[in-house]
Design a protein around this motif. Structure first.
Motif, short mmCIF file in Angstrom:
data_model
loop_
_atom_site.label_atom_id
_atom_site.label_comp_id
_atom_site.label_asym_id
_atom_site.label_seq_id
_atom_site.Cartn_x
_atom_site.Cartn_y
_atom_site.Cartn_z
N ARG A 368 0.07 80.55 101.05
CA ARG A 368 -0.38 79.21 100.64
C ARG A 368 0.65 78.45 99.80
NH1 ARG A 368 -5.74 78.77 101.83
NH2 ARG A 368 -7.04 80.63 101.67
N ILE A 369 1.31 79.16 98.90
CA ILE A 369 2.24 78.50 97.96
C ILE A 369 3.53 79.31 97.87
CG2 ILE A 369 0.47 77.36 96.53
CD1 ILE A 369 0.84 79.73 94.52
N GLY A 370 4.55 78.69 97.27
CA GLY A 370 5.76 79.44 96.93
C GLY A 370 6.91 79.28 97.91
N ARG A 371 6.66 78.62 99.06
CA ARG A 371 7.76 78.40 100.00
C ARG A 371 7.64 77.02 100.60
NH1 ARG A 371 7.94 81.34 104.58
NH2 ARG A 371 5.78 81.97 104.34
N LEU A 372 8.80 76.46 100.98
CA LEU A 372 8.80 75.23 101.77
C LEU A 372 8.69 75.66 103.22
CD1 LEU A 372 11.66 73.04 100.19
CD2 LEU A 372 9.25 73.26 99.49
N ALA A 373 7.51 75.47 103.79
CA ALA A 373 7.29 75.82 105.20
C ALA A 373 6.08 75.04 105.69
CB ALA A 373 7.06 77.32 105.35
N VAL A 374 6.07 74.78 106.96
CA VAL A 374 4.94 74.03 107.54
C VAL A 374 3.66 74.83 107.33
CG1 VAL A 374 3.97 73.19 109.72
CG2 VAL A 374 6.38 72.80 109.19
N GLY A 375 2.63 74.13 106.87
CA GLY A 375 1.34 74.76 106.63
C GLY A 375 1.11 75.15 105.17
N MET A 376 2.19 75.16 104.38
CA MET A 376 2.03 75.54 102.97
C MET A 376 1.53 74.34 102.16
SD MET A 376 3.14 78.68 103.01
CE MET A 376 3.81 79.26 101.49
N GLU A 377 0.86 74.64 101.06
CA GLU A 377 0.39 73.58 100.17
C GLU A 377 1.59 72.89 99.50
OE1 GLU A 377 -3.77 76.00 99.38
OE2 GLU A 377 -2.32 75.83 97.75
N ALA A 378 1.47 71.57 99.37
CA ALA A 378 2.63 70.78 98.88
C ALA A 378 2.63 70.71 97.35
CB ALA A 378 2.62 69.40 99.50
N ASP A 379 2.78 71.87 96.72
CA ASP A 379 3.06 71.96 95.28
C ASP A 379 4.58 72.06 95.17
OD1 ASP A 379 0.35 72.06 94.79
OD2 ASP A 379 0.30 74.22 94.42
N LEU A 380 5.20 71.05 94.58
CA LEU A 380 6.66 70.94 94.67
C LEU A 380 7.27 70.57 93.34
CD1 LEU A 380 6.53 68.68 97.85
CD2 LEU A 380 7.06 71.13 97.83
N VAL A 381 8.54 70.97 93.17
CA VAL A 381 9.31 70.49 92.03
C VAL A 381 10.66 70.00 92.55
CG1 VAL A 381 10.22 72.82 91.50
CG2 VAL A 381 10.23 71.06 89.73
N ALA A 382 11.14 68.91 91.99
CA ALA A 382 12.49 68.43 92.31
C ALA A 382 13.36 68.62 91.08
CB ALA A 382 12.45 66.96 92.72
N LEU A 383 14.52 69.23 91.28
CA LEU A 383 15.43 69.50 90.15
C LEU A 383 16.64 68.58 90.21
CD1 LEU A 383 15.56 73.42 90.04
CD2 LEU A 383 14.13 71.87 88.67
N ASP A 384 16.93 67.96 89.10
CA ASP A 384 18.19 67.23 88.91
C ASP A 384 19.23 68.28 88.53
OD1 ASP A 384 20.33 65.82 87.94
OD2 ASP A 384 19.20 64.73 86.41
N LEU A 385 20.24 68.45 89.37
CA LEU A 385 21.22 69.51 89.12
C LEU A 385 22.34 69.07 88.18
CD1 LEU A 385 21.40 71.14 92.69
CD2 LEU A 385 19.88 71.67 90.76
N ALA A 386 22.16 67.91 87.56
CA ALA A 386 23.16 67.41 86.59
C ALA A 386 22.41 66.81 85.39
CB ALA A 386 24.07 66.39 87.24
N SER A 387 21.44 67.56 84.85
CA SER A 387 20.50 66.97 83.89
C SER A 387 21.05 66.82 82.49
CB SER A 387 19.22 67.81 83.84
OG SER A 387 19.52 69.13 83.45
#
Ligand code: GUN
Ligand code: ZN
Length: 428
Positions: A368-387
């Motif tokens: 359900r969670i923990g991977r970016l894949a079709v069918g997974m729940e869209a719990d997401l984080v976006a990281l700024d790699l130059a924060s």
């Protein structure tokens, strides 16, 4: 927005990079993205392919930010939020001096509610979208956590911490009330929306045999529930368990004798395991949870990632407030440092796996969670790699995504969190 494209750099695991060569387990896209429909990931691929296939959909373009599954913290104590970073003690003294007095405050349901709200504000702002938490002995502390998680639409797990000895008056239950309260909470919350109840004996020193057996009976009645506890965190604790349970072969046996060892078990810390305990945990298929900032902060020891991750599911966790940070970035950095002290260099792919899919699999939620894949729940984080300037100047030298993300893993904090989505809705 119920149907949209989220574009950025993406990183999608196809397998566990702790069990096979990491490069064979992960796909990255420099200009990638995903389609989110009704809170679920419905497509994944290069940004241009997604745009061409769905020209009418709204687009959120995050540029060079790295889109990951939301972090999954597989072991925390939300009631310890207000005493995190307390100075100068080791486990047993730390519990007596700092932890138990704070947990006593959760007798007040209003305090519990305020604490749960503050806790989820903090975890979400650090990019963590699922936590598996211990509550306190008070049933209202479980209610407070689940009410707040549900209000925010989170996938969340927790259980009432059961203790009937070696804890102060006001934090003790009994074998019967532990069983009854846990059962009532389980029946009330398990499977409601995105919530799961977890049967939660704190650890063998604070439970009688009778209490462990009562919770073992509840576990047998609800095999779809997880069971979480602590094991072999510090050597003093292990010696105490041997005194309290002279009949037991080892620490794990105190749980096994009570019916608390099963494939849905979650054993926190698991540092000083004997060969028999390792074999038995692997045979049963129980999961281990590595809590690296806690293990260095309370002076517990060095988890054997190389020896254990090939045999058991392993999740990663802050162990708030024994752990010294709410950040899974900081937690990955500590895991890296502890592995280094044992002669293992964890690759960024392995660290990111542990903080997302690894923890999700340990919690038996990998579908359900923990991977970016079709069918997974869209719990997401976006990281700024130059924060920060320090991270930005280092990332500017990077020749690939791994070199670009590693400085954020090692030096990043909540400033690196550029966006958080829970079931497809942006929350920060
Ligand atoms: N062992 C039993 N209880 C706890 C706790 O609250 N934190 C940690 N780190 N270890 C424990
Ligand atoms: Zn813990």
């Amino acid at each position: 927005m119920d149907d949209f494209l989220l574009l950025g750099q993406t990183l999608a695991f196809t397998d566990n990079p702790l069990r096979c060569p990491w490069a064979a387990c992960v796909r990255t896209e420099r200009h990638g993205g995903l389609r989110v429909t009704g809170g679920i990931i419905t497509a994944l691929g290069p940004a241009e392919v997604l745009r061409a296939a769905h020209p009418a959909l709204p687009v959120v373009d995050l540029g060079a930010a790295l889109i990951l599954p939301g972090f999954v913290d597989a072991h925390a104590h939300y009631p310890q939020t207000a005493m995190i970073a307390s100075w100068g003690k080791r486990l047993i003294d730390w519990l007596d001096t700092y932890t138990f007095p704070e947990e006593l405050r959760f007798a007040d349901p209003d305090y519990a509610a305020r604490s749960a709200a503050r806790y989820f504000d903090l975890t979400l702002s650090h990019g963590t979208t699922t936590v598996c938490s211990y509550a306190t002995v008070h049933p209202a502390s479980v209610e407070a956590y689940f009410v707040e998680a549900r209000r925010r639409g989170l996938r969340a797990l927790a259980g009432k911490t059961c203790m009937d000895r070696n804890a102060p008056e006001g934090l003790r239950d009994t074998p019967q009330t532990a069983y009854d309260d846990s059962k009532r909470l389980l029946e009330r919350w398990h499977g409601v929306d995105r919530l799961s109840y977890v049967i939660t004996p704190r650890f063998s020193p604070t439970s009688s045999r009778e209490q462990l057996a009562a919770l073992g009976a509840l576990y047998a009645e609800h095999p779809d529930c997880l069971m979480q506890t602590h094991i072999s965190e510090q050597t003093d604790e292990i010696a105490w368990v041997a005194e309290l349970f002279p009949e037991a072969r080892d620490y794990l046996d105190t749980y096994e004798a009570a019916g608390l060892l099963g494939p849905t078990g979650l054993f926190g810390h698991a540092i000083h395991l004997t060969a028999r305990e390792r074999d038995r945990l692997a045979e049963v298929g129980a999961a281990l949870v590595h809590c690296p900032t806690s293990n260095s902060f309370i002076g517990s020891g060095l988890f054997d990632m190389a020896g254990l991750a090939s045999r058991c599911p392993v999740g990663l966790a802050t162990d708030t407030g024994g752990g010294s940070s709410f950040s899974m970035l900081r937690t990955m950095a500590a895991a890296y440092e502890i592995a280094q002290l044992r002669g293992m260099a964890l690759h960024p792919a392995q660290l990111l796996w542990l903080a997302t899919a690894g923890s999700a699999e340990a919690l038996r939620l990998g579908h359900r969670i923990g991977r970016l894949a079709v069918g997974m729940e869209a719990d997401l984080v976006a990281l700024d790699l130059a924060s920060t300037p320090a991270i930005a100047q280092r990332a500017a030298e990077a020749e690939d995504l791994w070199e670009a993300v590693f400085p954020t893993i090692m030096m990043g904090d909540d400033r690196a969190v550029a966006g958080v989505w829970v079931a497809g809705a942006q929350v920060s």
